[in-house]
Write a protein that holds these residues in place. Structure first.
Motif, PDB file in Angstrom:
ATOM      1  N   VAL A  83      34.168  19.097  48.636  1.00  0.00           N
ATOM      2  CA  VAL A  83      34.954  20.313  48.878  1.00  0.00           C
ATOM      3  C   VAL A  83      34.932  21.164  47.612  1.00  0.00           C
ATOM      4  CG1 VAL A  83      37.234  21.260  49.417  1.00  0.00           C
ATOM      5  CG2 VAL A  83      36.490  19.121  50.492  1.00  0.00           C
ATOM      6  N   VAL A  84      34.660  22.453  47.788  1.00  0.00           N
ATOM      7  CA  VAL A  84      34.720  23.401  46.664  1.00  0.00           C
ATOM      8  C   VAL A  84      35.650  24.529  47.091  1.00  0.00           C
ATOM      9  CG1 VAL A  84      33.424  24.951  45.165  1.00  0.00           C
ATOM     10  CG2 VAL A  84      32.360  22.828  45.964  1.00  0.00           C
ATOM     11  N   ASN A  85      36.735  24.677  46.364  1.00  0.00           N
ATOM     12  CA  ASN A  85      37.771  25.609  46.812  1.00  0.00           C
ATOM     13  C   ASN A  85      37.602  27.007  46.198  1.00  0.00           C
ATOM     14  OD1 ASN A  85      40.008  26.134  48.416  1.00  0.00           O
ATOM     15  ND2 ASN A  85      40.919  24.155  47.908  1.00  0.00           N
ATOM     16  N   VAL A  86      38.466  27.897  46.610  1.00  0.00           N
ATOM     17  CA  VAL A  86      38.355  29.321  46.284  1.00  0.00           C
ATOM     18  C   VAL A  86      38.308  29.553  44.765  1.00  0.00           C
ATOM     19  CG1 VAL A  86      40.882  29.624  46.374  1.00  0.00           C
ATOM     20  CG2 VAL A  86      39.378  31.591  46.707  1.00  0.00           C
ATOM     21  N   ILE A  97      32.653  24.583  51.546  1.00  0.00           N
ATOM     22  CA  ILE A  97      32.508  25.451  50.380  1.00  0.00           C
ATOM     23  C   ILE A  97      33.218  26.762  50.674  1.00  0.00           C
ATOM     24  CG2 ILE A  97      30.867  26.541  48.771  1.00  0.00           C
ATOM     25  CD1 ILE A  97      30.344  23.589  48.966  1.00  0.00           C
ATOM     26  N   SER A  98      34.172  27.111  49.844  1.00  0.00           N
ATOM     27  CA  SER A  98      34.856  28.395  50.041  1.00  0.00           C
ATOM     28  C   SER A  98      33.847  29.536  49.978  1.00  0.00           C
ATOM     29  CB  SER A  98      35.904  28.592  48.943  1.00  0.00           C
ATOM     30  OG  SER A  98      36.273  29.956  48.892  1.00  0.00           O
ATOM     31  N   ALA A 100      33.688  30.898  46.498  1.00  0.00           N
ATOM     32  CA  ALA A 100      33.250  30.057  45.386  1.00  0.00           C
ATOM     33  C   ALA A 100      31.808  30.446  45.058  1.00  0.00           C
ATOM     34  CB  ALA A 100      33.317  28.587  45.766  1.00  0.00           C
ATOM     35  N   ARG A 101      31.351  30.085  43.868  1.00  0.00           N
ATOM     36  CA  ARG A 101      29.982  30.428  43.472  1.00  0.00           C
ATOM     37  C   ARG A 101      29.204  29.156  43.169  1.00  0.00           C
ATOM     38  NH1 ARG A 101      27.734  29.986  38.890  1.00  0.00           N
ATOM     39  NH2 ARG A 101      25.691  30.899  38.612  1.00  0.00           N
ATOM     40  N   LEU A 102      28.059  28.993  43.851  1.00  0.00           N
ATOM     41  CA  LEU A 102      27.173  27.866  43.569  1.00  0.00           C
ATOM     42  C   LEU A 102      25.952  28.386  42.823  1.00  0.00           C
ATOM     43  CD1 LEU A 102      26.966  25.811  46.918  1.00  0.00           C
ATOM     44  CD2 LEU A 102      28.607  25.592  45.049  1.00  0.00           C
TER      45      LEU A 102
END
Ligand SMILES: CC(C)(COP(=O)(O)OP(=O)(O)OC[C@H]1O[C@@H](n2cnc3c(N)ncnc32)[C@H](O)[C@@H]1OP(=O)(O)O)[C@@H](O)C(=O)NCCC(=O)NCCS
Length: 208
Positions: free
Chosen positions: A114-117, A97-98, A101-103
């Motif tokens: 994968v969570v990118n910028v 997770i970048s 990034a916002r979860l």
């Protein structure tokens, strides 16, 4: 993270979430379920039905809605919010997770996702095994991005959309609230309606 965690739903998805929560260090985990599967090999106890939420709130301050159906999960998320539960994001240790990034709250991120910028993931959304969310995607609340789905950069996904296993989405595409994308579809143009799309390229699934 440590401490107790209530998992709402003891079906397939609930069991995956509970497993990952244990890996993440939650020390006491239990399910709530109105109709737990009989004979299922559950790794944690089922305390009872969802109506017990109110009485459990003081001993179990954290909970996550872990039902696969997007609409049901969103309602459970709201019930937990109304009842004052903290709803942590549960993220498998192998997910990437970048830091930019916002979860949202109550998000579940499975192994190898994968969570990118610049991406943002709405409350109660599921990013399933190996899903790839590239830069600057905006995923709405209570979506399910199924295993191996790949979203190129800058994709916008509406609330409760379900993107099926292994689908691919071209950069900059917008997908409507409540849309369904079939397994293996290639989305190369916007999907404007709350209907099911399948195929390469993705087109509305028409009835018989
Ligand atoms: C698209 C989907 C929702 C359709 O389900 P359904 O409404 O029950 O449709 P059916 O299975 O009855 O299939 C209807 C027709 O669409 C076709 N079809 C179904 N899914 C398809 C897909 N992904 N791509 C291409 N065609 C598809 C079927 O072959 C069938 O065609 P036919 O009428 O010519 O025989 C479902 O097949 C799907 O892909 N769901 C996503 C599953 C997923 O990702 N799960 C992740 C769990 S973690």
């Amino acid at each position: 993270m440590s401490g107790p965690l209530l998992v709402l739903g003891s079906g397939g998805h609930g069991r995956v979430v509970a497993d990952v929560a244990a890996l993440c260090g939650y020390e006491r985990i239990a399910f709530l379920d109105d109709a737990p599967a009989t004979g299922a090999d559950l790794p944690f106890p089922v305390l009872g039905p969802l109506t017990m939420l109110g009485e459990l709130a003081s001993d179990w301050p954290m909970a996550i809605a872990a039902v696969g159906h997007n609409g049901v999960r969103q309602k459970l998320f709201q019930s937990l919010r109304d009842a004052g539960f903290a709803q942590p994001a549960i993220v498998h240790p192998t997910a990437v997770i970048s830091p930019n990034a916002r979860l949202g709250e109550g998000v579940f991120v499975a192994a190898l996702a994968v969570v990118n910028v610049g991406a943002s993931i709405g409350d109660a959304t599921i990013l399933n095994t190996g899903a790839r969310i590239d830069h600057d995607c905006a995923i709405g609340a209570a979506c399910h991005i199924a295993p191996g789905a790949t979203l190129s950069g800058g994709v916008t996904v509406g609330a409760r959309a379900w993107l099926g296993t292994g689908c691919s989405v071209r950069q900059g595409i917008t997908i409507a609230d409540d849309a369904v994308v079939g397994v293996g579809a290639a989305v190369v143009s916007d999907l404007p309606d709350a209907i099911t799309y399948v195929g390469v390229p993705a087109r509305p699934l028409t009835g018989p």
